[in-house]
Motif scaffolding. Structure first.
Motif, PDB file in Angstrom:
ATOM      1  N   UNK A  87       0.839  -1.206   0.000  1.00  0.00           N
ATOM      2  CA  UNK A  87       0.000   0.000   0.000  1.00  0.00           C
ATOM      3  C   UNK A  87       0.870   1.251   0.000  1.00  0.00           C
ATOM      4  N   UNK A  88       1.899   1.252   0.848  1.00  0.00           N
ATOM      5  CA  UNK A  88       2.815   2.397   0.883  1.00  0.00           C
ATOM      6  C   UNK A  88       3.475   2.597  -0.480  1.00  0.00           C
ATOM      7  N   UNK A  89       3.814   1.492  -1.128  1.00  0.00           N
ATOM      8  CA  UNK A  89       4.453   1.569  -2.442  1.00  0.00           C
ATOM      9  C   UNK A  89       3.526   2.203  -3.472  1.00  0.00           C
ATOM     10  N   UNK A  90       2.261   1.823  -3.435  1.00  0.00           N
ATOM     11  CA  UNK A  90       1.293   2.398  -4.376  1.00  0.00           C
ATOM     12  C   UNK A  90       1.137   3.899  -4.130  1.00  0.00           C
ATOM     13  N   UNK A  91       1.112   4.291  -2.853  1.00  0.00           N
ATOM     14  CA  UNK A  91       1.046   5.718  -2.526  1.00  0.00           C
ATOM     15  C   UNK A  91       2.272   6.439  -3.072  1.00  0.00           C
ATOM     16  N   UNK A  92       3.438   5.821  -2.901  1.00  0.00           N
ATOM     17  CA  UNK A  92       4.678   6.403  -3.407  1.00  0.00           C
ATOM     18  C   UNK A  92       4.638   6.568  -4.923  1.00  0.00           C
ATOM     19  N   UNK A  93       4.163   5.548  -5.610  1.00  0.00           N
ATOM     20  CA  UNK A  93       4.119   5.610  -7.069  1.00  0.00           C
ATOM     21  C   UNK A  93       3.110   6.642  -7.558  1.00  0.00           C
ATOM     22  N   UNK A  94       1.988   6.760  -6.856  1.00  0.00           N
ATOM     23  CA  UNK A  94       1.006   7.782  -7.222  1.00  0.00           C
ATOM     24  C   UNK A  94       1.619   9.172  -7.072  1.00  0.00           C
ATOM     25  N   UNK A  95       2.351   9.372  -5.973  1.00  0.00           N
ATOM     26  CA  UNK A  95       3.011  10.652  -5.759  1.00  0.00           C
ATOM     27  C   UNK A  95       4.072  10.933  -6.806  1.00  0.00           C
ATOM     28  N   UNK A  96       4.787   9.895  -7.210  1.00  0.00           N
ATOM     29  CA  UNK A  96       5.849  10.057  -8.199  1.00  0.00           C
ATOM     30  C   UNK A  96       5.299  10.513  -9.545  1.00  0.00           C
ATOM     31  N   UNK A  97       4.288   9.826 -10.024  1.00  0.00           N
ATOM     32  CA  UNK A  97       3.733  10.187 -11.323  1.00  0.00           C
ATOM     33  C   UNK A  97       2.965  11.501 -11.264  1.00  0.00           C
ATOM     34  N   UNK A  98       2.382  11.806 -10.102  1.00  0.00           N
ATOM     35  CA  UNK A  98       1.740  13.113  -9.942  1.00  0.00           C
ATOM     36  C   UNK A  98       2.783  14.219 -10.034  1.00  0.00           C
ATOM     37  N   UNK A  99       3.952  13.984  -9.421  1.00  0.00           N
ATOM     38  CA  UNK A  99       4.980  15.021  -9.477  1.00  0.00           C
ATOM     39  C   UNK A  99       5.530  15.216 -10.885  1.00  0.00           C
ATOM     40  N   UNK A 100       5.646  14.148 -11.655  1.00  0.00           N
ATOM     41  CA  UNK A 100       6.103  14.308 -13.032  1.00  0.00           C
ATOM     42  C   UNK A 100       5.185  15.257 -13.800  1.00  0.00           C
ATOM     43  N   UNK A 101       3.884  15.153 -13.518  1.00  0.00           N
ATOM     44  CA  UNK A 101       2.918  16.052 -14.156  1.00  0.00           C
ATOM     45  C   UNK A 101       3.064  17.473 -13.626  1.00  0.00           C
ATOM     46  N   UNK A 102       3.180  17.592 -12.296  1.00  0.00           N
ATOM     47  CA  UNK A 102       3.349  18.915 -11.681  1.00  0.00           C
ATOM     48  C   UNK A 102       4.627  19.575 -12.187  1.00  0.00           C
ATOM     49  N   UNK A 103       5.676  18.782 -12.321  1.00  0.00           N
ATOM     50  CA  UNK A 103       6.958  19.315 -12.788  1.00  0.00           C
ATOM     51  C   UNK A 103       6.831  19.897 -14.197  1.00  0.00           C
TER      52      UNK A 103
ATOM     53  N   UNK B 265       7.321  13.457  -0.454  1.00  0.00           N
ATOM     54  CA  UNK B 265       7.336  12.444   0.605  1.00  0.00           C
ATOM     55  C   UNK B 265       6.488  12.874   1.793  1.00  0.00           C
ATOM     56  N   UNK B 266       6.597  14.130   2.197  1.00  0.00           N
ATOM     57  CA  UNK B 266       5.805  14.621   3.334  1.00  0.00           C
ATOM     58  C   UNK B 266       4.313  14.576   3.011  1.00  0.00           C
ATOM     59  N   UNK B 267       3.951  14.922   1.782  1.00  0.00           N
ATOM     60  CA  UNK B 267       2.541  14.854   1.381  1.00  0.00           C
ATOM     61  C   UNK B 267       2.048  13.410   1.432  1.00  0.00           C
ATOM     62  N   UNK B 268       2.847  12.485   0.927  1.00  0.00           N
ATOM     63  CA  UNK B 268       2.472  11.066   0.960  1.00  0.00           C
ATOM     64  C   UNK B 268       2.374  10.553   2.394  1.00  0.00           C
ATOM     65  N   UNK B 269       3.161  11.126   3.270  1.00  0.00           N
ATOM     66  CA  UNK B 269       3.259  10.711   4.670  1.00  0.00           C
ATOM     67  C   UNK B 269       2.122  11.262   5.523  1.00  0.00           C
ATOM     68  N   UNK B 270       1.360  12.181   4.978  1.00  0.00           N
ATOM     69  CA  UNK B 270       0.370  12.934   5.747  1.00  0.00           C
ATOM     70  C   UNK B 270      -0.633  12.067   6.515  1.00  0.00           C
ATOM     71  N   UNK B 271      -1.123  10.942   5.961  1.00  0.00           N
ATOM     72  CA  UNK B 271      -2.117  10.155   6.712  1.00  0.00           C
ATOM     73  C   UNK B 271      -1.674   9.763   8.116  1.00  0.00           C
ATOM     74  N   UNK B 272      -0.396   9.391   8.289  1.00  0.00           N
ATOM     75  CA  UNK B 272       0.050   9.011   9.632  1.00  0.00           C
ATOM     76  C   UNK B 272       0.552  10.207  10.430  1.00  0.00           C
TER      77      UNK B 272
END
Length: 205
Positions: free
Chosen positions: A64-80, A162-169
């Motif tokens: 689950x953490x990995x999927x969150x990480x990958x979602x954040x990664x591809x989201x950042x590529x778009x934001x970038x 990473x901090x955004x992905x970490x927000x739930x906990x």
């Protein structure tokens, strides 16, 4: 500049599965370290079924953490891409400001929300410093492997995303969950960042 070229479906699947595996292994390893008392007790009693059940639970959470990480990664590529289009040469400066803002908020708001009267701010500072140091190391490696322009975007991704992905906990502030999620996120994010140019075939400039 970070590579944001599209990878073909075969490479995307390879990246997804390898990151998924890394997330599962990293979370299991962190879980064993932080819960060694429980794991050690199960091993001493030879309760292998329960041991494997707990281990598999950690691996599943790691997926689950990995999927969150990958979602954040591809989201950042778009934001970038959008950031470059909107801010152009100022995009790196904007990212540096956001990095400082996020690190400040990570310390200040967590301290204000969770610290009891008389508690030291040092533990909150150390957490932010740890993320920053890991980000600096990964960003340096990324820029060494590709080009100097990759340093700031890589640091931004490793810190801000990473901090955004970490927000739930972050909201519950449970020490075990904080590190159980943070370390795998950093590992997965670093892996994706450092493998992307190899998948896209981007050469060092």
């Amino acid at each position: 500049m970070m590579e944001d070229e599209a990878v073909n479906s075969r490479k995307w699947v390879r990246l997804f599965l390898s990151t998924l595996l890394i997330g599962g292994i990293a979370t299991a390893a962190v879980g064993i370290v932080f819960n060694w008392e429980e794991f050690g007790r199960l091993l001493l009693r030879l309760e292998m079924v329960e041991f494997m059940a707990v281990l598999l639970w950690h691996i599943g959470v790691g997926f689950i953490f990995s999927v969150i990480s990958q979602a954040g990664f591809f989201a950042y590529l778009t934001v970038h891409r959008f950031g470059l289009g909107i801010f152009r040469s100022l995009w790196n400066a904007v990212q540096v400001v956001l990095i400082m803002f996020v690190l400040f908020d990570l310390v200040y708001f967590r301290y204000m929300a969770f610290a009891d009267k008389g508690d030291s701010i040092i533990p909150y500072l150390l957490t932010a410093l740890f993320i920053l140091v890991v980000g600096l190391v990964v960003a340096y490696v990324k820029s060494a492997q590709t080009n100097k322009g990759a340093f700031v975007p890589a640091l931004f991704f490793m810190v801000v995303v990473t901090v955004i992905e970490w927000f739930p906990v972050l909201r519950i502030n449970d020490r075990d969950w904080l590190y159980l999620m943070l370390i795998p996120l950093l590992v997965c994010n670093a892996y994706q960042l450092l493998i992307l140019h190899k998948l896209t075939g981007s050469a060092k400039q």
